[in-house]
Motif scaffolding. Structure first.
Motif, PDB file in Angstrom:
ATOM      1  N   GLU A  50       0.832  -1.221   0.000  1.00 26.55           N
ATOM      2  CA  GLU A  50       0.000   0.000   0.000  1.00 26.55           C
ATOM      3  C   GLU A  50       0.857   1.257   0.000  1.00 26.55           C
ATOM      4  N   ARG A  51       1.917   1.216   0.788  1.00 26.58           N
ATOM      5  CA  ARG A  51       2.795   2.384   0.824  1.00 26.58           C
ATOM      6  C   ARG A  51       3.501   2.567  -0.509  1.00 26.58           C
ATOM      7  N   ILE A  52       3.882   1.453  -1.107  1.00 23.21           N
ATOM      8  CA  ILE A  52       4.532   1.534  -2.407  1.00 23.21           C
ATOM      9  C   ILE A  52       3.555   2.111  -3.423  1.00 23.21           C
ATOM     10  N   ARG A  53       2.301   1.650  -3.315  1.00 21.00           N
ATOM     11  CA  ARG A  53       1.283   2.140  -4.237  1.00 21.00           C
ATOM     12  C   ARG A  53       1.107   3.654  -4.100  1.00 21.00           C
ATOM     13  N   ASP A  54       1.009   4.125  -2.860  1.00 21.65           N
ATOM     14  CA  ASP A  54       0.800   5.557  -2.644  1.00 21.65           C
ATOM     15  C   ASP A  54       1.929   6.377  -3.248  1.00 21.65           C
ATOM     16  N   GLN A  55       3.153   5.916  -3.011  1.00 22.38           N
ATOM     17  CA  GLN A  55       4.280   6.692  -3.512  1.00 22.38           C
ATOM     18  C   GLN A  55       4.327   6.658  -5.038  1.00 22.38           C
ATOM     19  N   LYS A  61       4.249   9.716  -7.838  1.00 25.85           N
ATOM     20  CA  LYS A  61       5.291   9.876  -8.842  1.00 25.85           C
ATOM     21  C   LYS A  61       4.715   9.826 -10.252  1.00 25.85           C
ATOM     22  N   LEU A  62       3.736   8.953 -10.424  1.00 30.04           N
ATOM     23  CA  LEU A  62       3.147   8.806 -11.747  1.00 30.04           C
ATOM     24  C   LEU A  62       2.561  10.133 -12.209  1.00 30.04           C
ATOM     25  N   SER A  63       1.922  10.860 -11.265  1.00 25.84           N
ATOM     26  CA  SER A  63       1.320  12.109 -11.690  1.00 25.84           C
ATOM     27  C   SER A  63       2.382  13.174 -11.925  1.00 25.84           C
ATOM     28  N   GLN A  64       3.522  13.038 -11.256  1.00 25.43           N
ATOM     29  CA  GLN A  64       4.576  14.033 -11.455  1.00 25.43           C
ATOM     30  C   GLN A  64       5.380  13.770 -12.721  1.00 25.43           C
ATOM     31  N   SER A  65       5.682  12.546 -12.998  1.00 21.76           N
ATOM     32  CA  SER A  65       6.526  12.256 -14.161  1.00 21.76           C
ATOM     33  C   SER A  65       5.947  11.111 -14.963  1.00 21.76           C
ATOM     34  N   ALA A 116       6.032  10.527 -17.893  1.00 26.63           N
ATOM     35  CA  ALA A 116       6.904  10.070 -18.976  1.00 26.63           C
ATOM     36  C   ALA A 116       7.786   8.912 -18.542  1.00 26.63           C
ATOM     37  N   PHE A 117       8.041   8.831 -17.245  1.00 25.63           N
ATOM     38  CA  PHE A 117       8.939   7.794 -16.787  1.00 25.63           C
ATOM     39  C   PHE A 117       8.255   6.430 -16.770  1.00 25.63           C
ATOM     40  N   PHE A 118       6.940   6.438 -16.606  1.00 22.52           N
ATOM     41  CA  PHE A 118       6.222   5.181 -16.409  1.00 22.52           C
ATOM     42  C   PHE A 118       5.636   4.675 -17.725  1.00 22.52           C
ATOM     43  N   GLN A 119       6.483   4.107 -18.545  1.00 25.11           N
ATOM     44  CA  GLN A 119       6.059   3.617 -19.855  1.00 25.11           C
ATOM     45  C   GLN A 119       6.447   2.152 -19.947  1.00 25.11           C
ATOM     46  N   HIS A 120       5.866   1.327 -19.101  1.00 22.40           N
ATOM     47  CA  HIS A 120       6.247  -0.079 -19.038  1.00 22.40           C
ATOM     48  C   HIS A 120       7.753  -0.201 -18.887  1.00 22.40           C
ATOM     49  N   THR A 121       8.294   0.669 -18.068  1.00 19.13           N
ATOM     50  CA  THR A 121       9.730   0.704 -17.829  1.00 19.13           C
ATOM     51  C   THR A 121      10.160  -0.544 -17.038  1.00 19.13           C
ATOM     52  N   PRO A 122      11.131  -1.287 -17.555  1.00 19.37           N
ATOM     53  CA  PRO A 122      11.608  -2.445 -16.799  1.00 19.37           C
ATOM     54  C   PRO A 122      12.347  -1.995 -15.538  1.00 19.37           C
ATOM     55  N   VAL A 123      12.084  -2.650 -14.424  1.00 12.69           N
ATOM     56  CA  VAL A 123      12.790  -2.306 -13.189  1.00 12.69           C
ATOM     57  C   VAL A 123      13.265  -3.569 -12.478  1.00 12.69           C
ATOM     58  N   VAL A 124      14.359  -3.410 -11.761  1.00  9.37           N
ATOM     59  CA  VAL A 124      14.835  -4.460 -10.886  1.00  9.37           C
ATOM     60  C   VAL A 124      14.463  -4.060  -9.461  1.00  9.37           C
ATOM     61  N   LEU A 125      13.762  -4.947  -8.768  1.00  9.19           N
ATOM     62  CA  LEU A 125      13.378  -4.649  -7.384  1.00  9.19           C
ATOM     63  C   LEU A 125      14.522  -5.038  -6.456  1.00  9.19           C
ATOM     64  N   ASN A 126      15.128  -4.041  -5.846  1.00 10.49           N
ATOM     65  CA  ASN A 126      16.199  -4.326  -4.913  1.00 10.49           C
ATOM     66  C   ASN A 126      15.617  -4.404  -3.506  1.00 10.49           C
ATOM     67  N   CYS A 181       3.344  -2.448  -9.084  1.00 10.27           N
ATOM     68  CA  CYS A 181       4.260  -1.867 -10.071  1.00 10.27           C
ATOM     69  C   CYS A 181       3.626  -1.878 -11.456  1.00 10.27           C
ATOM     70  N   ARG A 182       3.084  -3.034 -11.814  1.00 11.02           N
ATOM     71  CA  ARG A 182       2.507  -3.145 -13.163  1.00 11.02           C
ATOM     72  C   ARG A 182       1.330  -2.206 -13.331  1.00 11.02           C
ATOM     73  N   ALA A 183       0.554  -2.041 -12.263  1.00 12.29           N
ATOM     74  CA  ALA A 183      -0.593  -1.132 -12.343  1.00 12.29           C
ATOM     75  C   ALA A 183      -0.119   0.296 -12.608  1.00 12.29           C
ATOM     76  N   HIS A 184       1.144   0.579 -12.291  1.00 16.61           N
ATOM     77  CA  HIS A 184       1.686   1.915 -12.531  1.00 16.61           C
ATOM     78  C   HIS A 184       2.670   1.907 -13.688  1.00 16.61           C
ATOM     79  N   LYS A 185       2.520   0.947 -14.566  1.00 20.86           N
ATOM     80  CA  LYS A 185       3.327   0.877 -15.781  1.00 20.86           C
ATOM     81  C   LYS A 185       4.819   0.752 -15.512  1.00 20.86           C
TER      82      LYS A 185
END
Ligand SMILES: Nc1ncnc2c1ncn2[C@@H]1O[C@H](COP(=O)(O)OP(=O)(O)O)[C@@H](O)[C@H]1O
Ligand SMILES: [Mg+2]
Lengths: 272, 249
Positions: B32-37, B41-45, B47-57, B75-79
């Motif tokens: 939930e906290r990850i979702r909120d953050q 971010k999605l609303s701020q940028s 452009a960054f969230f375009q099915h961008t591949p990420v590594v979860l550390n 993550c997927r729900a936020h592209k």
């Protein structure tokens, strides 16, 4: 070392002074040694909102011009320990404030206080720029109107370029959006911009939302910052804002039309 | 020669490669906290969230069991597309594999903080006022990349090349470039491309509300723009000395 927070907006009458007084009160109530400084030379009214107008002897200009010491000019709030007010001058003109003078005053205060709030005059000219110049953080007060949002945007541009932090290439001034005089009914009717539009345009983090409220008028007439009125929506909203400034995670309230049905009040109200 | 013949018969070849990859360093295991953050971010940028591949550390987390599936769904729900997990104890490794994700051993060195590049505000670090908001990068072709919002009263120029704005250009702001202008956000202000007369210059934006659009001195004001194009992603260029605006959606 105090944090210096400027309360600014560009546009006048949006609630800067109300917010500076309410936030300073809230920070002090939480145990932080706080001073709120009126930068609005010629139009001072912070002392009225704080209810200390009769106790003003010396002001910021007197201190800067060496006519009084800081301790003579600072007024101790009569309700909250830890809270002090440095009033502006009603009689001098704006040119009396100098950048060097303000720097000296702030250098002195930074040693003693936890928070220094600077209540900015309206506009984007010298007075507003002086109020923001030494800030570490800014509370950008915005009403849900196109003109107010535009002016806030302009102020954000200045915060990023015309501050000591910007000029020295230090970490930028931390920018917080405070939406005030929000009226969910008028937003729903399309008379006012909604929360999401404002956030999208200004693209900075939202520190609080203060509803349009009778309580604000009442409290400023009485000279008691609205934070003391915890039965009011605006008082609670300012308390939330202060908690967020202190780093707490507080859910947003008062942004939706309140008259919900019994059901949603019973079952929707229990969530965090 | 024979190698070529052999190759034609191959379905694939393995190649070693280094790809730039965004690492998402989790400091909370709470979906939930990850979702909120992420929502912020999605609303701020966007452009960054375009099915961008990420590594979860997950090295910073001290949890033997992780709601990995839910975190991936958020993550997927936020592209953002989780492709692998780095670090964590054995159960985490097992669940990464079960979800079809790769697993990397923990790393020794701290990764460069991509935050300021990816999204321009850093919430939650209340005690420092650090937040890199704008990042300027000279582009190789003499242009400029600006990350952040261009605000009312500000003017941004790329006098020699293209101008890329990773953010919005607000009403009352002006962006100018010798070459093309790319706005990965809303264009609400004025945009002038081809300021030295390049007729081939174009303007691209993700959301059109521009007060003024100009290519090589040929311009249109907001009131001249077909209202159906407003709020649309568009490209603007010259055809027969006329400014043409085409939707890209
Ligand atoms: N949330 C609010 N609800 C109702 N009235 C408000 C609110 N905030 C401010 N006001 C009123 O708006 C007017 C301007 O507020 P003020 O704080 O003096 O603005 P500024 O310092 O920006 O000029 C005052 O009359 C104040 O009482
Ligand atoms: Mg005021």
């Amino acid at each position: 070392m105090a944090k210096i927070i400027v309360v600014t907006s560009g546009k006048g009458g949006v609630g800067k002074t109300t917010s500076a007084a309410a936030i300073a009160t809230g920070l002090a109530l939480r145990g932080n040694k706080t001073i709120v400084i009126d930068f609005d030379v010629g139009l001072r009214n912070l002392d009225l909102v704080m209810g200390c107008e009769r106790r003003v002897v010396y002001d910021l200009v007197n201190v800067i011009q060496g006519e009084a010491g800081l301790n003579q000019a600072m007024i101790r709030d009569k309700r909250v320990d830890n809270l002090h007010i440095l009033p502006a001058s009603q009689t001098r003109d704006k040119e009396a404030l100098t950048s060097e003078g303000i720097e000296q005053v702030l250098d002195e205060l930074v040693k003693d206080f936890d928070y220094i709030l600077c209540d900015s005059p309206a506009g984007i000219e010298q007075g507003a720029q002086l109020a923001m110049y030494y800030a570490d953080a800014a509370v950008v007060v915005t009403n849900p109107e196109v003109s107010s949002v535009r002016d806030s945007d302009r102020i954000l541009g200045l915060l990023a370029s015309k501050t000591r932090r910007a000029e020295r290439g230090q970490d930028p001034v931390k920018e917080h959006l405070l939406i005030t005089r929000y009226n969910p009914t008028r937003v729903d009717d399309g008379d006012m911009l909604n929360l999401e539009d404002i956030r999208e345009i200004l693209a900075i983090d939202l520190i609080g939302l203060i509803p349009e409220s009778e309580a604000v008028l009442r409290s400023s007439n009485q000279g008691i910052p609205v934070t003391h009125d915890q039965s009011s929506d605006a008082g609670q909203a300012y308390t939330d804002t202060v908690s967020r400034l202190l780093g707490e995670d507080v859910p947003l309230r008062f942004h939706e039309y309140q008259k919900k049905g019994l059901f949603s009040r019973m079952f929707g109200g229990g969530r965090r | 020669m024979s190698l070529n013949v052999d190759r034609a018969g191959l379905a694939f070849t393995f190649k070693g490669g280094m790809l730039p990859m965004t690492v998402m360093e989790l400091t909370s295991a709470d979906p939930e906290r990850i979702r909120d953050q992420l929502a912020g971010k999605l609303s701020q940028s966007p452009a960054f969230f375009q099915h961008t591949p990420v590594v979860l550390n997950v090295e910073k987390l001290d949890e033997p069991h992780l709601a990995l599936e839910r975190i991936c769904a958020v993550c997927r729900a936020h592209k953002l597309l989780p492709v692998a997990v780095r670090g964590g104890p054995d159960p985490v490794k097992q669940s990464a594999w079960a979800l079809g994700l790769g697993w990397f051993p923990p790393q020794e060195i701290k990764p460069r903080n991509l935050e300021s590049v990816a999204a321009d505000t850093q919430p939650a670090k209340e005690d420092t006022f650090a937040a890199a908001r704008h990042e300027e990068t000279p582009a190789s072709n003499g242009g400029r990349i600006y990350r952040g919002t261009v605000r009312s009263g500000q003017q941004l120029t790329a006098p020699e090349g293209d101008l890329v704005v990773v953010g919005s250009v607000n009403a009352g702001a002006e962006v100018l470039a010798a070459g093309n202008i790319h706005v990965y956000g809303a264009l609400r202000g004025r945009a002038l491309a081809g300021i030295h007369g390049d007729h081939d210059a174009s303007i691209f934006c993700r959301e059109l509300h521009a007060e003024l659009l100009s290519v090589a001195g040929n311009y249109k004001r907001l009131e001249d723009v077909d209202p159906r194009l407003l709020s649309q992603p568009v490209q603007v260029r010259l055809s027969d000395d006329q400014l043409s605006i085409a939707s890209m959606s």
